[in-house]
Motif scaffolding. Structure first.
Motif, PDB file in Angstrom:
ATOM      1  N   PRO B 205       0.814  -1.222   0.000  1.00 35.08           N
ATOM      2  CA  PRO B 205       0.000   0.000   0.000  1.00 35.08           C
ATOM      3  C   PRO B 205       0.841   1.263   0.000  1.00 35.08           C
ATOM      4  N   SER B 206       1.820   1.319  -0.895  1.00 33.33           N
ATOM      5  CA  SER B 206       2.623   2.521  -1.095  1.00 33.33           C
ATOM      6  C   SER B 206       1.886   3.420  -2.070  1.00 33.33           C
ATOM      7  N   ASN B 207       2.380   4.622  -2.227  1.00 33.53           N
ATOM      8  CA  ASN B 207       1.789   5.568  -3.171  1.00 33.53           C
ATOM      9  C   ASN B 207       1.956   5.021  -4.598  1.00 33.53           C
ATOM     10  N   PRO B 208       0.836   4.733  -5.294  1.00 32.42           N
ATOM     11  CA  PRO B 208       0.958   4.137  -6.633  1.00 32.42           C
ATOM     12  C   PRO B 208       1.711   5.029  -7.614  1.00 32.42           C
ATOM     13  N   TYR B 209       1.500   6.323  -7.501  1.00 32.68           N
ATOM     14  CA  TYR B 209       2.073   7.270  -8.462  1.00 32.68           C
ATOM     15  C   TYR B 209       3.542   7.565  -8.189  1.00 32.68           C
ATOM     16  N   LEU B 210       3.899   7.640  -6.903  1.00 31.40           N
ATOM     17  CA  LEU B 210       5.255   8.071  -6.537  1.00 31.40           C
ATOM     18  C   LEU B 210       6.166   6.926  -6.116  1.00 31.40           C
ATOM     19  N   SER B 211       5.595   5.801  -5.678  1.00 35.88           N
ATOM     20  CA  SER B 211       6.449   4.735  -5.149  1.00 35.88           C
ATOM     21  C   SER B 211       6.412   3.460  -5.985  1.00 35.88           C
ATOM     22  N   ILE B 212       5.251   3.131  -6.532  1.00 36.09           N
ATOM     23  CA  ILE B 212       5.146   1.900  -7.329  1.00 36.09           C
ATOM     24  C   ILE B 212       5.401   2.179  -8.810  1.00 36.09           C
ATOM     25  N   ASP B 213       4.878   3.284  -9.320  1.00 35.14           N
ATOM     26  CA  ASP B 213       5.087   3.603 -10.733  1.00 35.14           C
ATOM     27  C   ASP B 213       6.563   3.684 -11.133  1.00 35.14           C
ATOM     28  N   PRO B 214       7.452   4.241 -10.292  1.00 37.24           N
ATOM     29  CA  PRO B 214       8.868   4.267 -10.699  1.00 37.24           C
ATOM     30  C   PRO B 214       9.437   2.854 -10.888  1.00 37.24           C
ATOM     31  N   ILE B 215       8.884   1.893 -10.147  1.00 43.98           N
ATOM     32  CA  ILE B 215       9.319   0.504 -10.339  1.00 43.98           C
ATOM     33  C   ILE B 215       8.768  -0.016 -11.670  1.00 43.98           C
ATOM     34  N   LEU B 216       7.479   0.228 -11.905  1.00 47.03           N
ATOM     35  CA  LEU B 216       6.815  -0.297 -13.103  1.00 47.03           C
ATOM     36  C   LEU B 216       7.288   0.412 -14.368  1.00 47.03           C
ATOM     37  N   ALA B 217       7.882   1.597 -14.216  1.00 49.52           N
ATOM     38  CA  ALA B 217       8.348   2.350 -15.391  1.00 49.52           C
ATOM     39  C   ALA B 217       9.625   1.770 -15.983  1.00 49.52           C
ATOM     40  N   ILE B 218      10.267   0.884 -15.241  1.00 53.42           N
ATOM     41  CA  ILE B 218      11.500   0.275 -15.749  1.00 53.42           C
ATOM     42  C   ILE B 218      11.122  -0.716 -16.849  1.00 53.42           C
ATOM     43  N   PRO B 219      11.656  -0.523 -18.044  1.00 52.79           N
ATOM     44  CA  PRO B 219      11.245  -1.387 -19.167  1.00 52.79           C
ATOM     45  C   PRO B 219      11.371  -2.869 -18.812  1.00 52.79           C
ATOM     46  N   GLY B 220      10.303  -3.619 -19.080  1.00 50.62           N
ATOM     47  CA  GLY B 220      10.303  -5.051 -18.800  1.00 50.62           C
ATOM     48  C   GLY B 220       9.646  -5.397 -17.479  1.00 50.62           C
ATOM     49  N   MET B 221       9.606  -4.429 -16.546  1.00 46.65           N
ATOM     50  CA  MET B 221       9.097  -4.732 -15.208  1.00 46.65           C
ATOM     51  C   MET B 221       7.598  -5.033 -15.239  1.00 46.65           C
ATOM     52  N   ARG B 222       6.856  -4.226 -15.971  1.00 43.90           N
ATOM     53  CA  ARG B 222       5.406  -4.419 -16.028  1.00 43.90           C
ATOM     54  C   ARG B 222       5.066  -5.800 -16.588  1.00 43.90           C
ATOM     55  N   ASN B 223       5.799  -6.205 -17.609  1.00 42.73           N
ATOM     56  CA  ASN B 223       5.536  -7.527 -18.185  1.00 42.73           C
ATOM     57  C   ASN B 223       5.907  -8.644 -17.225  1.00 42.73           C
TER      58      ASN B 223
END
Lengths: 323, 323
Positions: B205-223
């Motif tokens: 339950p971290s901030n989706p925009y500021l804490s999780i999105d930077p992780i998901l923005a790394i190419p390949g991570m979302r997949n």
């Protein structure tokens, strides 16, 4: 002539110095020379980057000494220091060979931030000195990186690795100043050394090889000193045939120099008019350029007395002997 | 089924998290999942260089929280901290907007030294975690620099300037992750997310925009997350239509999002199978992918209970709903 002597006679004073021993005389000079006429030019060859921080050991020693913040017991660092950072460094497996006190760290961090923002070491040093209430000028010899490198029987070592981590144990073969050819004296240093009312240039009793040479290795610096119309007075760092502190005696031995004032005068040949030699070494002070004084500084009175001796010597020396 | 539940049923757990709120659930997970099966992937978008030091706020919060060193009062930094460095910074006119405790500083200094020596953030984090006695895996999402940049009505601000110095006052227009296109998930992160015995991926339950999105923005991570055969369970950071802590509610308003669980689920659309929603928000949990739990964590028991809820949810969710 008043107690304040030559300084009241006008004239600016520029002193070249390194860390501990040099800072002691610099402190003495602040008691004898009006602060607006006193400039301390400080060695930057010991500067290094440690854990991302720009550390300037000699500048910090001068800042701490002249502002009454120096740690009298250790001879380096700040008084009333605490060491929680170092304990935490040990806990996380960080580097602990170079001791950084909790409050000392602030100087390195503040300096590093301003250097990264494009400010000069000269401007940063001036501002910290002002914050510390120091009225005399404290100038790094240069704003460019000059790094003292010690070539030893264990290989080449950056100065702090040799001095602090290895406690000067390796035998020295040569000393180099990396970056010096690309460095220049700052405009502030040039102005101070070229001031028309310059009354004396003082070379403090710092280590000639490790503290003064990095200053003199900056292209143009030697000529600024040697070519000055003002008398140049050096104070020998030897007392009774020994170094007061630090590795000077060991280094002189390794470089094949005798532990006598003549070795210091030879080292500064062409640069100084007078070498002040401690009375304990009177038997070795046969060169007409040598004069006697009490150079050992254990009390503040000693520091002030030596500062007076230096200025009196300068006032009666006159330039030209070095030509 | 034993108290340890799903975790004893085998299966590895990977949790993605930011700082405070995420670290609370991560701590709960360490009480429920055997440490050799638990990996915490941490946001590095908050990382920045300050006064020469590499600061990794979220990694540090996780390290401090999981080792019992976290400051419970402040929600950041270390317990039993002292502030002599900061007082000295103020004295010398240094930057004081970002508080660095005397012992907290050691992590930054040790990390900076090792990064300069060529070590990876992954290796450094692993070693500090081991020194702190943390057995679970703590992995930075990437070893490359990814910097969260907040575009606001006052211009673009690096994350810490926005978050700490400006206290989130400027209105957000967009959030970017500088460097993300050139970053890759580390080999360790890829292995953890591709483990054949992966039982669940948890989005804390971290901030989706500021804490999780930077992780998901790394190419390949979302997949890696979306394509996993394991169920993906996110915990909504909203409780009772408010953010528990931090600027989430303000940011969602500025980005035009309603303060309801559906906004969080929309944000993670295609990525998660289940969104755990606090019972206070039951009226807003109409999507079949939402399940209820007590998500507010005030005590250690709360953290452990939520960790159990997450694992139970995962064990009954099965993958595929996100397809």
């Amino acid at each position: 002539m008043s107690e304040r002597g030559m300084a009241d006679g006008g004239g600016r004073i520029v002193a070249l110095c390194g860390g501990v021993g040099g800072a002691k005389l610099a402190l003495g000079l602040t008691h004898v020379v009006p602060s607006d006429r006193l400039t301390i030019v400080v060695n930057t060859g010991d500067d290094f980057r440690h854990c991302g921080l720009h550390v300037s050991p000699d500048i910090d020693t001068v800042l701490y000494t002249l502002s009454g913040r120096a740690n009298q017991e250790t001879g380096w660092g700040r008084a009333n220091e605490s060491w929680r950072f170092m304990a935490a460094m040990a806990e996380v497996g960080g580097e602990t060979w170079f001791a950084l006190g909790d409050t000392d760290l602030a100087l390195h961090a503040a300096r590093t931030a301003r250097l990264a923002a494009g400010d000069s070491l000269t401007a940063i040093t001036r501002d910290i000195a002002a914050r510390f209430g120091i009225a005399a000028g404290i100038l790094p010899a240069t704003d460019q990186p000059v790094a003292t490198i010690v070539d030893t029987d264990e290989g080449s070592l950056p100065f702090q690795r040799y001095f602090v981590e290895r406690r000067c144990a390796p035998r020295i073969r040569a000393i180099r100043f990396a970056g010096a050819p690309g460095a220049v004296p700052t405009e502030e240093v040039r102005s101070a050394l070229a001031a028309p009312d310059l009354a004396a240039i003082v070379i403090c009793p710092s280590n000639p090889y490790l503290s003064i040479d990095p200053i003199l290795a900056i292209p143009g610096m030697r000529n600024l000193v040697a070519g000055s119309a003002a008398p140049v007075v050096a104070v020998s760092p030897l007392v009774g045939g020994q170094a007061v502190k630090g590795p000077l005696a060991k280094i002189m031995g390794e470089l094949g120099r005798d532990l006598v004032p003549a070795s210091i005068l030879d080292h500064y040949d062409g640069l100084v008019d007078v070498l002040l030699v401690d009375r304990q070494d009177a038997a070795h002070a046969r060169d007409p350029r040598m004069r006697l004084a009490q150079t050992l500084m254990t009390s503040l009175d000693d520091r002030i007395a030596l500062a007076r001796s230096v200025l009196e010597t300068a006032s009666t020396a006159g330039p030209g002997a070095r030509g």
